[in-house]
Design a protein around this motif. Structure first.
Motif, PDB file in Angstrom:
ATOM      1  N   LEU A  80       0.828  -1.194   0.000  1.00 32.59           N
ATOM      2  CA  LEU A  80       0.000   0.000   0.000  1.00 32.59           C
ATOM      3  C   LEU A  80       0.870   1.255   0.000  1.00 32.59           C
ATOM      4  CD1 LEU A  80      -2.838  -0.824   2.569  1.00 32.59           C
ATOM      5  CD2 LEU A  80      -2.797  -1.197   0.102  1.00 32.59           C
ATOM      6  N   GLU A  81       0.510   2.201  -0.875  1.00 37.55           N
ATOM      7  CA  GLU A  81       1.164   3.497  -0.853  1.00 37.55           C
ATOM      8  C   GLU A  81       0.862   4.187   0.489  1.00 37.55           C
ATOM      9  OE1 GLU A  81       3.062   4.754  -3.072  1.00 37.55           O
ATOM     10  OE2 GLU A  81       2.687   3.614  -4.915  1.00 37.55           O
ATOM     11  N   PRO A  82       1.761   5.049   0.997  1.00 41.91           N
ATOM     12  CA  PRO A  82       1.500   5.743   2.266  1.00 41.91           C
ATOM     13  C   PRO A  82       0.205   6.547   2.258  1.00 41.91           C
ATOM     14  CG  PRO A  82       3.806   5.968   1.638  1.00 41.91           C
ATOM     15  CD  PRO A  82       3.118   5.315   0.475  1.00 41.91           C
ATOM     16  N   THR A  83      -0.221   6.995   1.063  1.00 46.71           N
ATOM     17  CA  THR A  83      -1.461   7.776   0.999  1.00 46.71           C
ATOM     18  C   THR A  83      -2.701   6.917   1.143  1.00 46.71           C
ATOM     19  OG1 THR A  83      -1.379   7.587  -1.419  1.00 46.71           O
ATOM     20  CG2 THR A  83      -0.419   9.572  -0.422  1.00 46.71           C
ATOM     21  N   SER A  84      -2.545   5.585   1.165  1.00 47.04           N
ATOM     22  CA  SER A  84      -3.696   4.681   1.225  1.00 47.04           C
ATOM     23  C   SER A  84      -4.124   4.373   2.655  1.00 47.04           C
ATOM     24  CB  SER A  84      -3.374   3.375   0.489  1.00 47.04           C
ATOM     25  OG  SER A  84      -3.072   3.615  -0.857  1.00 47.04           O
ATOM     26  N   TYR A  85      -3.368   4.816   3.648  1.00 48.93           N
ATOM     27  CA  TYR A  85      -3.733   4.523   5.033  1.00 48.93           C
ATOM     28  C   TYR A  85      -3.356   5.707   5.916  1.00 48.93           C
ATOM     29  CZ  TYR A  85       1.252   3.358   5.299  1.00 48.93           C
ATOM     30  OH  TYR A  85       2.619   3.395   5.224  1.00 48.93           O
ATOM     31  N   THR A  86      -3.871   5.695   7.160  1.00 50.17           N
ATOM     32  CA  THR A  86      -3.553   6.747   8.134  1.00 50.17           C
ATOM     33  C   THR A  86      -3.136   6.115   9.446  1.00 50.17           C
ATOM     34  OG1 THR A  86      -5.865   6.873   8.829  1.00 50.17           O
ATOM     35  CG2 THR A  86      -5.159   8.391   7.092  1.00 50.17           C
ATOM     36  N   LEU A  87      -2.305   6.832  10.213  1.00 49.90           N
ATOM     37  CA  LEU A  87      -1.846   6.409  11.536  1.00 49.90           C
ATOM     38  C   LEU A  87      -2.285   7.438  12.562  1.00 49.90           C
ATOM     39  CD1 LEU A  87       1.806   5.155  10.957  1.00 49.90           C
ATOM     40  CD2 LEU A  87      -0.100   3.788  11.801  1.00 49.90           C
ATOM     41  N   THR A  88      -2.828   6.969  13.696  1.00 48.73           N
ATOM     42  CA  THR A  88      -3.164   7.842  14.805  1.00 48.73           C
ATOM     43  C   THR A  88      -2.609   7.236  16.088  1.00 48.73           C
ATOM     44  OG1 THR A  88      -5.299   6.735  15.036  1.00 48.73           O
ATOM     45  CG2 THR A  88      -5.258   8.746  13.705  1.00 48.73           C
TER      46      THR A  88
END
Length: 552
Positions: free
Chosen positions: A66-74
């Protein structure tokens, strides 16, 4: 995308692990995140596994990078992080697998340092302990050229950095880029899936290798299959490249399919046969039949679209094998050829060719009444450039949603395109036809042209006869000849902005022509000549002659 590119996407530069000196204890931590429910889109990263301030991470979903733009981290390192993949498909928890790679103590792209013993950019200074930083800044670090000296006051040579990079490349490739089903997602519009080498069961009967894609989304795009067979039977090795242009709804209605054999080696064609795609309410199926030889088959599939997410369509595709009860014959399943292989330069006999938009196939069809082609364009493309005989293309009743192009045909013969139903010209409908640069006699009979732009465009052609053809439906021009000789007979034109536009020295004979609801009737321009005989078309503005055009 190569390994280095993926790492650089995440701010990691393997080349900086060892420049002209300096290294740290780099660590890669693979972790499988826990999926607890169907349709899950949020995962917890185990506490202490990852620190967003100092570490880097790569994410795989069902072996898909997955490209970094495809997920989020919190979250944070103290309480733990949460990973969210908003576009994750709705699937069962067993088919919803997320794995991460955590990179600790790796140099960051753009983090450069200087020192008398180290080359600029060899490693991020912030990754080193304070005592090592002091040594480097003071120019006191000694360079060693091995991986065994355990002394934190020394730095590693560039040659050993190369050794580490090579080992890291091998590890990443073996562990994460050699999966049973490898898949890439590139900007959502293009995806590739590499399947395991397919092993057939026997050498005595034919077998069907079927690539099956669950149909849960609307599909409109191009599936490309690259296949290689190379095993014990050297006379059945080789490969093929096939393009399937497929349009299908998620309810399982197939509304468009064409197939192009881009290339196929003769030995591959001896042992394999490519079927049409099959679409039902649940699946799209692509079939490859092994005639008899038990060769292994390597299959790579790609999908390209401009609508939706390509990897959502093919991510869950699988390959299945079905033994058949006999060996297929060349009569049932003829040997296939690429377009380049199968098109001779000159005709050698009179020919009748059959096309059916409803029952034909551009893969298994051979142009006979029993096995017709599916599209007019495919039939035209199969014809030689030089036509010295009589060729007739018979169109079965139906709707041909295509713009057929006849281009560059020459010769002493004749090419006819006709409906099999000569009593009902509106039973055979074509969007539009273009006849370009042809110096052979061409005839079209008992058809309807229903496209929203031009109906029939004829440009730089020697002699075209059109009989029993209706051109109707809102559009710009019905008949548009340029620099051509045309005879339009017993035909009709309706609902066009201009019924006939003769251009650039064309010579046009209109005989027994009807029609109405056209904005303009006949226009003759730039030295064209239109001769009318029994023409009863009506139009809002009537006929017009301009720039030397003649109507009589």
């Amino acid at each position: 995308m190569d390994i280095g590119s993926i790492l650089r996407n995440h701010g990691i530069d393997i080349a900086k692990v060892g420049g002209d000196g300096g290294t740290v204890n780099t660590t890669i931590l693979p972790t499988a995140l826990q999926t607890t429910t169907d349709n899950q889109k949020v995962w917890d990263i185990p506490q202490g596994r990852f620190d967003n301030e100092s570490d880097s991470m790569i994410v795989f979903h069902n072996t898909v990078y997955l490209e970094p733009t495809s997920y989020t981290l919190t979250g944070d390192a103290a309480t733990g992080y949460t990973l969210t993949i908003p576009d994750a498909p709705d699937v069962t928890k067993e088919d919803n697998n997320v794995n991460i790679l955590v990179f600790k103590n790796f140099a960051e792209v753009g983090s450069l340092i200087s020192g008398t013993q180290l080359t600029d950019g060899s490693i991020a200074l912030s990754k080193l302990g304070q005592d090592i930083q002091d040594f480097i800044k003071n120019g006191q670090a000694e360079i060693v050229d091995n991986l065994t000296t355990a002394d934190k006051t020394k730095v590693l040579s560039a040659s050993q950095g190369v050794v580490i990079k090579e080992e890291l490349d091998k590890t990443l490739k073996n562990n994460f880029f050699n999966k049973d089903n490898m898949y890439f997602n590139l900007n959502n519009t293009f995806a590739v899936k590499q399947f395991n080498s397919h092993v057939f069961e026997n050498d005595t009967t034919s077998e069907l290798c079927e690539v099956v894609i669950p149909l849960s989304l609307t599909v409109t795009g191009i599936f490309k299959f690259t296949m290689v067979s190379s095993y014990a039977n050297s006379d059945a090795t080789g490969g093929a490249e096939i393009l399937f242009h497929v349009g299908a709804t998620e309810q399982g209605r197939l509304y468009h399919q064409t197939v192009d054999i881009v290339s196929m080696t003769t030995t591959f064609a001896d042992n394999f046969y490519i079927k049409d795609a099959i679409v039902d309410t649940n699946y799209i199926k692509f079939g490859i039949i092994k005639r008899q030889r038990k060769n292994h088959l390597s299959v790579q599939m790609s999908y390209q679209t401009v609508i939706g997410n390509a990897w959502n369509v093919i991510a869950n595709a699988n390959v299945y094998n079905y033994p058949m009860s006999n060996v297929i014959t060349l009569t049932e399943y003829p040997k296939q050829y690429s377009i380049a292989q199968s098109t001779p330069r000159t005709t050698n006999r009179n020919m009748d060719i059959f096309v059916s938009s409803e029952t034909g196939s551009d893969v298994s069809g051979i142009g006979t009444k029993g096995k017709p082609y599916r599209t007019i364009q495919f039939a035209i493309d199969k014809l030689p450039q030089i036509i010295d005989h009589s060729i007739t293309v018979y169109l079965e009743e139906g709707f041909y949603s295509e713009s057929a192009v006849i281009n560059g045909k020459v010769g002493r013969g004749r090419l006819n395109i006709t409906s099999v139903n000569t009593g009902n010209r509106r039973a055979t409908n074509i969007s539009r036809v273009y006849v370009l640069n042809c110096q052979v006699k061409i005839g079209m009979y008992y058809l309807s042209l229903t496209g929203s732009s031009e109906g029939l465009v004829i440009d730089n052609c020697h002699y075209i006869t059109v009989t029993g053809v209706d051109m109707y439906g809102a559009g710009s021009i019905g008949l548009y000849p340029k620099s051509s000789t045309v005879f339009l007979n017993s035909s009709g034109i309706w609902d066009k902005k201009t019924a006939v536009y003769a251009d650039e020295l064309s010579r046009v004979l209109l005989n027994s022509i009807v029609g109405k609801s056209n904005t303009n009737g006949i226009t003759s321009a730039y030295g064209a000549e239109v001769i009318k005989s029994s023409v009863s078309m009506t139009s809002t503005n009537g006929d017009s002659q301009t720039t030397g055009g003649i109507i009589r």
